[in-house]
Design a protein around this motif. Structure first.
Motif, PDB file in Angstrom:
ATOM      1  N   ARG A 108       0.812  -1.207   0.000  1.00 24.06           N
ATOM      2  CA  ARG A 108       0.000   0.000   0.000  1.00 24.06           C
ATOM      3  C   ARG A 108       0.852   1.267   0.000  1.00 24.06           C
ATOM      4  NH1 ARG A 108      -1.152   4.113   2.785  1.00 24.06           N
ATOM      5  NH2 ARG A 108      -3.186   5.156   2.675  1.00 24.06           N
ATOM      6  N   GLY A 109       1.920   1.273   0.783  1.00 25.14           N
ATOM      7  CA  GLY A 109       2.763   2.456   0.871  1.00 25.14           C
ATOM      8  C   GLY A 109       3.452   2.786  -0.440  1.00 25.14           C
ATOM      9  N   ARG A 110       3.923   1.751  -1.135  1.00 24.56           N
ATOM     10  CA  ARG A 110       4.571   1.992  -2.430  1.00 24.56           C
ATOM     11  C   ARG A 110       3.568   2.526  -3.444  1.00 24.56           C
ATOM     12  NH1 ARG A 110       7.981  -3.027  -4.359  1.00 24.56           N
ATOM     13  NH2 ARG A 110       8.742  -1.463  -5.837  1.00 24.56           N
ATOM     14  N   LEU A 111       2.337   2.028  -3.395  1.00 22.29           N
ATOM     15  CA  LEU A 111       1.291   2.540  -4.284  1.00 22.29           C
ATOM     16  C   LEU A 111       0.987   3.997  -3.974  1.00 22.29           C
ATOM     17  CD1 LEU A 111      -0.967   2.185  -6.401  1.00 22.29           C
ATOM     18  CD2 LEU A 111      -2.430   1.365  -4.527  1.00 22.29           C
ATOM     19  N   GLN A 112       0.851   4.327  -2.699  1.00 21.40           N
ATOM     20  CA  GLN A 112       0.562   5.713  -2.324  1.00 21.40           C
ATOM     21  C   GLN A 112       1.668   6.650  -2.795  1.00 21.40           C
ATOM     22  OE1 GLN A 112       0.537   6.531   1.885  1.00 21.40           O
ATOM     23  NE2 GLN A 112      -0.695   8.385   1.663  1.00 21.40           N
ATOM     24  N   LEU A 113       2.915   6.255  -2.636  1.00 23.12           N
ATOM     25  CA  LEU A 113       4.018   7.111  -3.066  1.00 23.12           C
ATOM     26  C   LEU A 113       4.040   7.260  -4.581  1.00 23.12           C
ATOM     27  CD1 LEU A 113       6.851   5.882  -0.657  1.00 23.12           C
ATOM     28  CD2 LEU A 113       5.520   7.984  -0.493  1.00 23.12           C
ATOM     29  N   ALA A 114       3.717   6.191  -5.301  1.00 24.76           N
ATOM     30  CA  ALA A 114       3.675   6.281  -6.768  1.00 24.76           C
ATOM     31  C   ALA A 114       2.571   7.235  -7.224  1.00 24.76           C
ATOM     32  CB  ALA A 114       3.460   4.891  -7.372  1.00 24.76           C
ATOM     33  N   LEU A 115       1.422   7.174  -6.582  1.00 20.45           N
ATOM     34  CA  LEU A 115       0.330   8.094  -6.932  1.00 20.45           C
ATOM     35  C   LEU A 115       0.691   9.528  -6.550  1.00 20.45           C
ATOM     36  CD1 LEU A 115      -2.789   6.001  -5.841  1.00 20.45           C
ATOM     37  CD2 LEU A 115      -1.831   6.252  -8.143  1.00 20.45           C
ATOM     38  N   ARG A 116       1.333   9.696  -5.407  1.00 23.25           N
ATOM     39  CA  ARG A 116       1.783  11.042  -5.010  1.00 23.25           C
ATOM     40  C   ARG A 116       2.731  11.620  -6.049  1.00 23.25           C
ATOM     41  NH1 ARG A 116       6.514  11.361  -0.868  1.00 23.25           N
ATOM     42  NH2 ARG A 116       7.409  10.484  -2.784  1.00 23.25           N
ATOM     43  N   ASP A 117       3.694  10.817  -6.478  1.00 18.27           N
ATOM     44  CA  ASP A 117       4.656  11.311  -7.464  1.00 18.27           C
ATOM     45  C   ASP A 117       3.963  11.701  -8.768  1.00 18.27           C
ATOM     46  OD1 ASP A 117       6.585  10.830  -5.573  1.00 18.27           O
ATOM     47  OD2 ASP A 117       7.343   8.995  -6.509  1.00 18.27           O
ATOM     48  N   VAL A 177       0.887  12.756  -9.076  1.00 16.70           N
ATOM     49  CA  VAL A 177       0.173  14.014  -8.830  1.00 16.70           C
ATOM     50  C   VAL A 177       1.121  15.197  -8.961  1.00 16.70           C
ATOM     51  CG1 VAL A 177      -0.949  15.397  -7.028  1.00 16.70           C
ATOM     52  CG2 VAL A 177      -1.673  13.040  -7.417  1.00 16.70           C
ATOM     53  N   ILE A 178       2.292  15.098  -8.365  1.00 17.01           N
ATOM     54  CA  ILE A 178       3.264  16.203  -8.422  1.00 17.01           C
ATOM     55  C   ILE A 178       3.718  16.433  -9.862  1.00 17.01           C
ATOM     56  CG2 ILE A 178       5.570  16.920  -7.691  1.00 17.01           C
ATOM     57  CD1 ILE A 178       5.020  15.387  -5.052  1.00 17.01           C
ATOM     58  N   GLU A 179       3.964  15.360 -10.605  1.00 18.28           N
ATOM     59  CA  GLU A 179       4.394  15.499 -12.000  1.00 18.28           C
ATOM     60  C   GLU A 179       3.329  16.194 -12.850  1.00 18.28           C
ATOM     61  OE1 GLU A 179       5.290  11.586 -13.339  1.00 18.28           O
ATOM     62  OE2 GLU A 179       6.831  11.263 -11.798  1.00 18.28           O
ATOM     63  N   ARG A 180       2.069  15.871 -12.621  1.00 21.43           N
ATOM     64  CA  ARG A 180       1.004  16.354 -13.495  1.00 21.43           C
ATOM     65  C   ARG A 180       0.368  17.657 -13.022  1.00 21.43           C
ATOM     66  NH1 ARG A 180      -2.072  10.632 -15.146  1.00 21.43           N
ATOM     67  NH2 ARG A 180      -0.142   9.546 -15.787  1.00 21.43           N
ATOM     68  N   LEU A 181       0.394  17.902 -11.708  1.00 23.33           N
ATOM     69  CA  LEU A 181      -0.293  19.083 -11.183  1.00 23.33           C
ATOM     70  C   LEU A 181       0.624  20.048 -10.446  1.00 23.33           C
ATOM     71  CD1 LEU A 181      -3.544  17.331  -9.893  1.00 23.33           C
ATOM     72  CD2 LEU A 181      -3.454  19.133 -11.631  1.00 23.33           C
ATOM     73  N   GLY A 182       1.831  19.603 -10.130  1.00 26.16           N
ATOM     74  CA  GLY A 182       2.746  20.468  -9.410  1.00 26.16           C
ATOM     75  C   GLY A 182       2.558  20.383  -7.906  1.00 26.16           C
ATOM     76  N   ASP A 183       2.921  21.456  -7.229  1.00 28.09           N
ATOM     77  CA  ASP A 183       2.925  21.495  -5.762  1.00 28.09           C
ATOM     78  C   ASP A 183       1.520  21.787  -5.241  1.00 28.09           C
ATOM     79  OD1 ASP A 183       3.681  21.608  -3.125  1.00 28.09           O
ATOM     80  OD2 ASP A 183       4.500  23.647  -3.259  1.00 28.09           O
ATOM     81  N   VAL A 184       0.672  20.758  -5.226  1.00 34.84           N
ATOM     82  CA  VAL A 184      -0.726  20.964  -4.827  1.00 34.84           C
ATOM     83  C   VAL A 184      -1.071  20.259  -3.514  1.00 34.84           C
ATOM     84  CG1 VAL A 184      -1.467  21.276  -7.216  1.00 34.84           C
ATOM     85  CG2 VAL A 184      -1.567  18.987  -6.173  1.00 34.84           C
ATOM     86  N   ILE A 185      -0.121  19.544  -2.929  1.00 35.86           N
ATOM     87  CA  ILE A 185      -0.384  18.817  -1.688  1.00 35.86           C
ATOM     88  C   ILE A 185       0.035  19.670  -0.500  1.00 35.86           C
ATOM     89  CG2 ILE A 185       0.054  16.717  -0.373  1.00 35.86           C
ATOM     90  CD1 ILE A 185       0.703  15.314  -3.008  1.00 35.86           C
ATOM     91  N   ARG A 186      -0.900  19.944   0.395  1.00 33.99           N
ATOM     92  CA  ARG A 186      -0.646  20.733   1.602  1.00 33.99           C
ATOM     93  C   ARG A 186      -0.611  19.779   2.795  1.00 33.99           C
ATOM     94  NH1 ARG A 186       0.056  23.332  -2.292  1.00 33.99           N
ATOM     95  NH2 ARG A 186      -1.216  25.046  -3.108  1.00 33.99           N
ATOM     96  N   LEU A 187       0.570  19.578   3.351  1.00 35.07           N
ATOM     97  CA  LEU A 187       0.734  18.641   4.464  1.00 35.07           C
ATOM     98  C   LEU A 187       0.496  19.333   5.803  1.00 35.07           C
ATOM     99  CD1 LEU A 187       3.916  16.787   3.194  1.00 35.07           C
ATOM    100  CD2 LEU A 187       1.547  15.989   3.064  1.00 35.07           C
ATOM    101  N   GLY A 188       0.160  18.515   6.805  1.00 37.50           N
ATOM    102  CA  GLY A 188      -0.049  19.041   8.152  1.00 37.50           C
ATOM    103  C   GLY A 188      -1.299  19.895   8.272  1.00 37.50           C
ATOM    104  N   HIS A 189      -2.317  19.621   7.466  1.00 34.49           N
ATOM    105  CA  HIS A 189      -3.565  20.375   7.486  1.00 34.49           C
ATOM    106  C   HIS A 189      -4.701  19.467   7.966  1.00 34.49           C
ATOM    107  CE1 HIS A 189      -2.618  23.990   4.651  1.00 34.49           C
ATOM    108  NE2 HIS A 189      -1.663  23.780   5.553  1.00 34.49           N
TER     109      HIS A 189
END
Length: 416
Positions: free
Chosen positions: A102-111, A113-125
């Motif tokens: 699951r963790g490897r899948l989540q990181l792949a999807l995160r990457d 997202v960043i490639e296609r949309l840029g810096d759109v993830i706001r952590l600690g919210h």
């Protein structure tokens, strides 16, 4: 149109990727944790989920993360075969099933997202409130890691924040904690001798005690097969268990004393675990409504279910694609959200009930009731027709019967 997603798990990240593919670019993801660490153990992506990830252009990177099981076999406590069926392309699907970490899948999807949309993830919210603003837009209020209040305004807010969803709690404040089934799961990963053909997922036992195992992708240095397992027992543990609590493997292995077959030594697999995490087996009751104004729920926030059938993560991906499809094809936001809920909520209500009735694992329950000490021939206990109906009935309810999935129209769409 601006869309705010609450939660950067599998469902939230898949939602962002689905929206981007449908032509939406103004997207923000707000995640409660301060770091996406890729935690967890194994999960199964069923063919209907792999179809959606393939149509998102992610098949190449996802296929490298796991193993495609060719067979699923159900056994009794004695290790005798009750039912076996092909999986993925071997079962006639156009897409495989894939067992991944699951963790490897989540990181792949995160990457992605960043490639296609840029810096759109706001952590600690951490979401603390949602209200409708003066111009009809929804305003989400978060507390960040420094304790400061942060607001995000959007035309749509999607709650993809898991079984303990803050958005769901705002809509249903009296709901309380997820109900406990009375079962406790112990999940882990171990490197052990390869069992059966190396591409078989097994489930052994019955509703009172069960063991599940399937191979994962090997990692450098592995001296054997890397296997994800779930050990399960009723009447042990607590509904208040910390889902990230690591426990000693030896007492868990002792619960399965005697579950040693010529093709797998279950106590030895449990004892070899790198780490065992304890989980109470909980779900959420079906909801009468997901959408309030221009906010809606998705994934476990909407329909957390027991892992019977290995379907939770796959259904979150289906939610994401369906939501993006209707936002792209309906003339306005309100009918789009209504169409999304109409397409998904009744189906998930039925599927949740099916998983509570043990889903396709019902064949193990029937075998236990009719032949607790084992059998000479399973068809003396359960007819072939009854076994097939249990298996096919679950596939129909979950939306991944081969003919249904192969012939269904694509959920890919681009907004006008």
């Amino acid at each position: 149109m601006k869309i705010v997603i609450v939660g950067a798990g599998i469902g939230g990240l898949a939602t962002a990727l689905s929206l981007e593919a449908a032509g939406f670019r103004d997207i923000e993801i707000h995640e409660r944790t301060t770091e996406i660490r890729g935690l967890g153990v194994g999960l199964n992506l069923l063919p209907h989920a792999i179809r959606e990830l393939t149509e998102l252009g992610l098949d190449d990177r996802i296929s490298t993360l796991g193993v495609a099981p060719a067979t699923l076999s159900y056994m009794n406590r004695q290790g005798q075969l009750i039912w076996s069926e092909p999986r993925g392309v071997e079962a006639g699907y156009r897409w495989p099933q894939l067992s991944v970490h699951r963790g490897r899948l989540q990181l792949a999807l995160r990457d992605a997202v960043i490639e296609r949309l840029g810096d759109v993830i706001r952590l600690g919210h951490r979401l603390i409130d949602v209200r409708t603003g003066d111009h009809g837009r929804e305003i989400a209020r978060f507390e960040n890691a420094d304790g400061l209040k942060v607001e995000a305004e959007g035309d749509v807010i999607v709650g993809a924040d898991g079984i303990h969803s803050a958005l769901r709690a705002l809509r249903y404040p009296a709901e309380g904690a997820p109900p406990w089934s009375g079962l406790t799961l112990w999940r882990g990963v171990a490197v052990v001798p390869e069992f059966l053909d190396g591409r078989t997922m097994i489930m052994a036992g019955d509703p009172e005690q069960k063991f599940v195992a399937y191979p994962l992708a090997a990692e450098p240095g592995d001296a054997g097969a890397r296997v994800n397992f779930i050990a399960e027992r009723r009447g042990t543990g607590s509904p208040d268990a910390d889902w990230n609590r690591s426990v000693d493997p030896w007492p868990i292995a002792a619960l399965f004393e005697g579950w040693t077959y010529d093709w797998l030594d279950i106590p030895a697999v449990i004892s070899a675990a790198e780490q065992i995490l304890e989980y109470p087996m909980v779900d959420r009751d079906a909801l009468p409504r997901w959408t309030f104004g221009r906010t809606t729920l998705l994934g476990d926030a909407a329909h957390a279910m027991y892992p019977n059938g290995s379907n939770g993560g796959s259904q979150a991906i289906l939610d994401a694609r369906t939501l993006a499809f209707h936002l792209a094809t309906e003339p306005d936001i309100d009918p789009a959200l209504a169409a999304y809920e109409h397409a998904r909520r009744p189906a998930m209500t039925e599927l949740l009930a099916t998983t509570r009735a043990t889903g396709p694992e019902r064949v193990m329950q029937i075998a236990r009731e009719r032949a607790p000490e084992g059998f000479a021939d399973v068809h003396d206990v359960i007819s072939a027709e009854e076994l097939e109906e249990v298996a096919n009935g679950y596939k129909r309810a979950a939306g991944f019967h081969p003919s249904t999935l192969n012939e269904r129209a694509s959920l890919s769409a681009v907004r006008a």
